[in-house]
Design an enzyme around this catalytic site. Structure first.
Site, PDB file in Angstrom:
ATOM      1  N   CYS A 162     -23.228  39.410   5.254  1.00 54.70           N
ATOM      2  CA  CYS A 162     -22.501  39.309   3.996  1.00 54.70           C
ATOM      3  C   CYS A 162     -23.191  40.071   2.866  1.00 54.70           C
ATOM      4  O   CYS A 162     -23.195  41.290   2.890  1.00 54.70           O
ATOM      5  CB  CYS A 162     -22.229  37.846   3.664  1.00 54.70           C
ATOM      6  SG  CYS A 162     -20.790  37.685   2.591  1.00 54.70           S
ATOM      7  N   HIS A 205     -21.044  34.193   8.526  1.00 54.77           N
ATOM      8  CA  HIS A 205     -22.046  33.140   8.366  1.00 54.77           C
ATOM      9  C   HIS A 205     -21.844  32.142   9.503  1.00 54.77           C
ATOM     10  O   HIS A 205     -20.934  32.272  10.304  1.00 54.77           O
ATOM     11  CB  HIS A 205     -21.838  32.377   7.051  1.00 54.77           C
ATOM     12  CG  HIS A 205     -21.939  33.227   5.827  1.00 54.77           C
ATOM     13  ND1 HIS A 205     -23.099  33.842   5.444  1.00 54.77           N
ATOM     14  CD2 HIS A 205     -21.027  33.541   4.885  1.00 54.77           C
ATOM     15  CE1 HIS A 205     -22.890  34.501   4.309  1.00 54.77           C
ATOM     16  NE2 HIS A 205     -21.637  34.336   3.951  1.00 54.77           N
TER      17      HIS A 205
END
Ligand code: GLN
Length: 253
Positions: free
Chosen positions: A95, A208
């Site tokens: 990310c 994630h």
């Protein structure tokens, strides 16, 4: 080839890139080595301290926009990660981490320079300026990995405002095709629908989870890159928990 020295795993700036629990990736890699009786050292690289260039695997996690700028400034300072990759180290960047290893990313209404380790760019949107910006990508994400990786379907959770695309002539290839969720999002030029990048031993992704806890095969891929062949691990309990999490990810509205 069987190495005897401890595998060194660098967790980069957990104070800045730890918002989404991606520090768990270091725990997973370390534990999968220990379960195999292999020595491992996790090196916590605190924000503000120089990044060492002697580690085997570098982990960068997700973070909020402002800390992400500080993290990018820090890793660009001595470019240790670029040197380490040149000597065979692997990188997993998630990310904000994924965005900062690319060329550029947005924060606070400005475009910031990344590490330029992989040929990607991130913006709020690649759609024409008159179109409203896309909403934040939040939720389960399921990715079919590129067949070259020999991995099963990847599961994770995403939470980001940025959209990412490959630069013209980019090296490597997308990590996979998005089956559920947003991932890189609309590239604005007819492309999109993919998540992440794999370029040599560098992996970037929006997943994630932590992604390596949810996808042990991806953890072992990184470990074999720096370690050579590893014996498989029997973990029936882990497999059961993962099956359940995946069922939920696919069933959620
Ligand atoms: N701040 C970045 C974004 O919103 C990255 C977020 C994250 O790391 N989860 O796009």
């Amino acid at each position: 080839m069987r190495r005897t020295s401890a595998t060194r795993i660098a967790l980069i700036y957990p104070e800045l890139l730890g918002t989404y629990g991606d520090g768990g990736n270091a725990i997973v890699l370390a534990q999968r080595l220990r379960w195999r009786g292999l020595p491992v050292e996790v090196v916590n690289v605190a924000a503000g301290s120089p990044v060492p260039d002697s580690c085997d695997i570098y982990l960068l996690g997700g973070g909020e926009d402002a800390p992400q700028v500080l993290a990018a400034d820090g890793i660009r300072q001595n470019r240790a990660i670029v040197r380490a990759v040149g000597s065979g180290a692997a990188v997993l960047a998630v990310c904000a981490g994924y965005q900062v290893i690319g060329a550029t990313f947005p924060s606070g209404g400005e475009i910031h320079e990344g590490l330029n380790l992989v040929d990607i760019e991130t913006r709020r949107s690649f759609a024409p300026p008159e179109t409203p910006p896309p909403t934040r990508a939040v939720g389960d994400i399921v990715v079919e990995p590129d067949p070259r990786l020999g991995l099963p379907t990847l599961y994770g959770y995403e939470n980001h405002a940025g959209r990412t695309r490959r630069l013209p002539g980019a090296g490597g290839f997308p990590l996979g095709a998005v089956r559920r969720g947003i991932g890189d999002g609309d590239s604005g030029d007819g492309g999109g629908g993919t998540d992440g990048i794999v370029d040599g031993r560098v992996i970037g992704t929006y997943l994630h989870g932590p992604v390596l806890a949810q996808n042990p095969a991806l953890a072992d891929l990184l470990l074999t890159w720096v370690h050579g062949q590893l014996p498989p691990l029997e973990a029936p309990q882990e497999a059961q928990v993962l099956r359940e999490a995946r069922r939920r990810a696919l069933a959620a509205p």
